[in-house]
Design an enzyme around this catalytic site. Structure first.
Site, PDB file in Angstrom:
ATOM      1  N   SER A  55       4.608   4.053  10.159  1.00 53.86           N
ATOM      2  CA  SER A  55       5.405   2.856  10.437  1.00 53.86           C
ATOM      3  C   SER A  55       5.223   1.786   9.380  1.00 53.86           C
ATOM      4  O   SER A  55       5.881   0.745   9.446  1.00 53.86           O
ATOM      5  CB  SER A  55       5.045   2.273  11.809  1.00 53.86           C
ATOM      6  N   ASP A 115       0.930  -7.723   1.465  1.00 55.90           N
ATOM      7  CA  ASP A 115       1.241  -6.309   1.658  1.00 55.90           C
ATOM      8  C   ASP A 115       2.745  -6.047   1.645  1.00 55.90           C
ATOM      9  O   ASP A 115       3.323  -5.615   2.650  1.00 55.90           O
ATOM     10  CB  ASP A 115       0.624  -5.834   2.978  1.00 55.90           C
ATOM     11  N   HIS A 158       0.821  -1.208   0.000  1.00 55.31           N
ATOM     12  CA  HIS A 158       0.000   0.000   0.000  1.00 55.31           C
ATOM     13  C   HIS A 158       0.858   1.263   0.000  1.00 55.31           C
ATOM     14  O   HIS A 158       0.319   2.370  -0.075  1.00 55.31           O
ATOM     15  CB  HIS A 158      -0.979  -0.005   1.178  1.00 55.31           C
TER      16      HIS A 158
END
Length: 438
Positions: free
Chosen positions: A141, A58, A27
C-alpha cells in the site's frame, strides 16, 4: 542512503497525465539506482524513470512516456492538501499486500501525529506532521492515494503498524510544491538547519520555560494552535550547531509566529544559502538567533564509487542524524569483495587511505587509482555508533575482476551514468622472496 538492493511492490498514481508523472513514496522511488515498471489497471506494463525523491519526506516521482500507454485512458488525480480534516471519511486505493486494487476505508483521526520511527540506521521521516487513521494498510500500500468523498487526494499513504490497524499518511504541502517546480522545469530547492524539531503541546512547553505572556500572545494570534515546535537534537557541524540547543522552544521565524512544520519548511525551502531569524525561548528567556540555511540536497548522496565489488558514497544526513555525527566522510554502502575480505563492515565511514585524508569521492578515487592491482593498502575508518574509536584495516586492491568507476545520478532521464577510473599502475612490490628457517 540507508537502503539495500531488493525487489519490492508498491502503489503509485498519476498526478500529471500530460507529462507522465506518477507520485509514490520515497522508499519506493529509492535514493539509489532503481529499475521500475508500472502495471496499469488494464495490465499494460510500461517502464518508469525516477526523476525526484525528497531528501527527508517520504515521497518521490516516477515518469513514464504517455505515448507508451496504448489502450487505457489516462486519468490524473487532483491533489488537495488543505482538504484534510479530522473526521473526514477516506479510502485507500492501492495494492495492499500485493493484491491489485484493494480499497480500504477509514476516518482521519489525527492531523498532528509525529512522523513514524522505523528504527535506527533505517530511513526515517522527520520535521513534519503525519496524519493517522485506522485503515489497516500493509505492505504494497506504500504510495497509495488517500482519497476523500470528493475524489481528491488529501494525503499519501506512507506506513503502518504491523500489530495494529493504524496507518500513517504524509501531508501533501511539500508534494504539491515539488510537483509544481518539476512541471515548470525548475530545481526543487530544499533547505535545512540540520536540526530535528518536534511538535510539543502547550502544557509541555510550559515545563520547558515558555513565558505566560508568549503563550497568551500565540494563542490569541493562532487560536487553532495546540503547541509549538521544540528542538530535539542538533547535528554537529551543521548551521545550528552551537546556536540551538535541545529544549529550545521556537516561537517565530523572520518575525512571524511559528506553530507548525508547513510554515517552517515554506520559509527554509525558499531561503537556501540565505539567513533566517528564529525567535526562541530557552529556560524562560527570549532570544533571537540568525542562522544560515543549508542545502538539504547537498547532504543527500547523488553519486557513488564502485571499487572491488563494493559501493562507497558520501555519508548522508539520514545516517548522520541517527548517530549524532557530522555529515562528513565516506560510507561503505555495500562491502562487495574487497571490503568484505578486509573486514571493513557495511556502514563503516572511511576517513583515510594509506594515511591520506579522504573526504570526498574524488579524493578517494584519486588515492585508490594509484594503487596497483593486488597490492595491499591501509584504510582508517570508524563505525557510526563508535565514532570516537577509529579502526585501521588492511585491504588488497582488486581491479582485475571488478572495475572501478564513479557514477553520478542524472535526474533528467533517471539514469546513473558511470565513468571508468584510470588504469591501475604496475605493481612494484611483487619481488621474489626466499623463505628462511627460524
Amino acid at each position: 542512503d540507508t537502503e539495500t538492493a531488493r525487489p519490492s511492490v508498491a502503489t503509485g498514481f498519476i498526478v500529471d497525465k500530460e507529462r507522465g508523472i506518477i507520485l509514490t513514496n520515497r522508499h519506493v522511488v529509492q535514493p539509489g539506482p532503481v529499475v521500475a515498471e508500472a502495471h496499469l489497471q488494464d495490465n499494460e506494463e510500461i517502464p518508469l524513470q525516477s526523476i525526484y525523491r525528497d531528501p527527508v519526506h517520504d515521497f518521490g516521482f516516477f515518469r513514464f512516456d504517455p505515448k507508451s500507454v496504448r489502450f487505457m485512458d489516462v486519468v490524473e488525480l487532483p491533489l488537495a492538501p488543505d482538504a484534510a480534516r479530522v473526521g473526514a471519511e477516506i479510502r485507500l486505493v492501492g495494492n495492499d499486500s500485493g493484491e491489485k486494487i484493494s480499497i480500504l476505508d477509514g476516518t482521519l483521526a489525527r492531523l498532528d501525529r509525529p512522523a513514524p520511527a522505523y528504527g535506527r540506521g533505517r530511513y526515517n521521516d522527520f520535521n513534519t506532521f503525519y496524519y493517522q487513521a485506522a485503515s489497516g494498510s500493509s505492505g504494497g500500500s506504500s504510495g497509495s492515494p488517500v482519497v476523500d468523498v470528493e475524489g481528491q487526494v488529501i494525503a499519501l499513504n506512507a506506513g503502518s503498524k504491523r500489530r495494529a490497524a493504524s496507518s500513517f499518511f504524509l501531508p501533501l504541502h511539500r508534494v504539491v510544491r515539488a510537483l509544481e517546480k518539476i512541471q515548470a522545469g525548475q530545481e526543487v530547492t530544499r533547505g535545512t538547519l540540520q536540526a530535528t524539531l518536534v511538535h510539543t503541546t502547550f502544557d509541555e512547553v510550559q515545563r520547558l520555560g515558555l513565558q505566560d505572556a508568549t503563550e497568551a500572545r500565540i494563542r490569541k494570534e493562532a487560536p487553532s494552535a495546540t503547541g509549538l515546535l521544540t528542538v530535539r537534537d542538533v547535528l554537529p557541524g551543521g548551521p545550528a550547531d552551537g546556536r540551538l540547543a535541545p529544549g529550545d522552544v521556537v516561537t517565530a521565524i523572520n518575525g512571524v509566529i511559528l506553530t507548525g512544520f508547513p510554515e517552517l519548511e515554506a520559509v527554509l525551502d525558499e531561503a537556501v544559502g540565505a539567513e533566517v531569524e528564529l525567535g526562541i525561548e530557552r529556560g524562560g528567556r527570549a532570544m533571537q538567533i540568525t542562522l544560515t540555511v543549508a542545502d538539504l540536497h547537498s547532504v543527500t548522496p547523488s553519486d557513488y564509487l564502485e571499487v572491488g565489488g563494493g559501493i562507497v558514497h558520501p555519508l548522508s544526513y539520514q545516517m548522520a542524524r541517527h548517530y549524532a555525527i557530522a555529515v562528513q566522510g565516506l560510507m561503505v554502502a555495500s562491502q562487495g569483495y574487497m571490503f568484505h575480505q578486509g573486514g571493513v563492515p557495511r556502514n563503516a565511514v572511511l576517513v583515510e587511505v594509506n594515511g591520506a585524508p579522504v573526504g570526498t569521492l574524488e579524493s578517494l578515487e584519486a588515492a585508490l587509482v594509484k594503487i596497483p592491482d593486488g597490492d595491499d593498502f591501509t584504510v582508517r575508518y570508524f563505525l557510526p555508533q563508535q565514532s570516537r574509536r577509529p579502526v585501521l584495516g588492511t585491504l588488497t586492491m582488486d581491479r582485475r575482476w571488478y572495475p572501478m568507476r564513479h557514477c553520478q545520478r542524472n535526474d533528467d532521464d533517471g539514469s546513473w551514468p558511470c565513468e571508468q577510473s584510470g588504469p591501475a599502475p604496475n605493481s612494484t612490490s611483487s619481488v621474489p622472496r626466499a623463505a628462511t628457517p627460524f
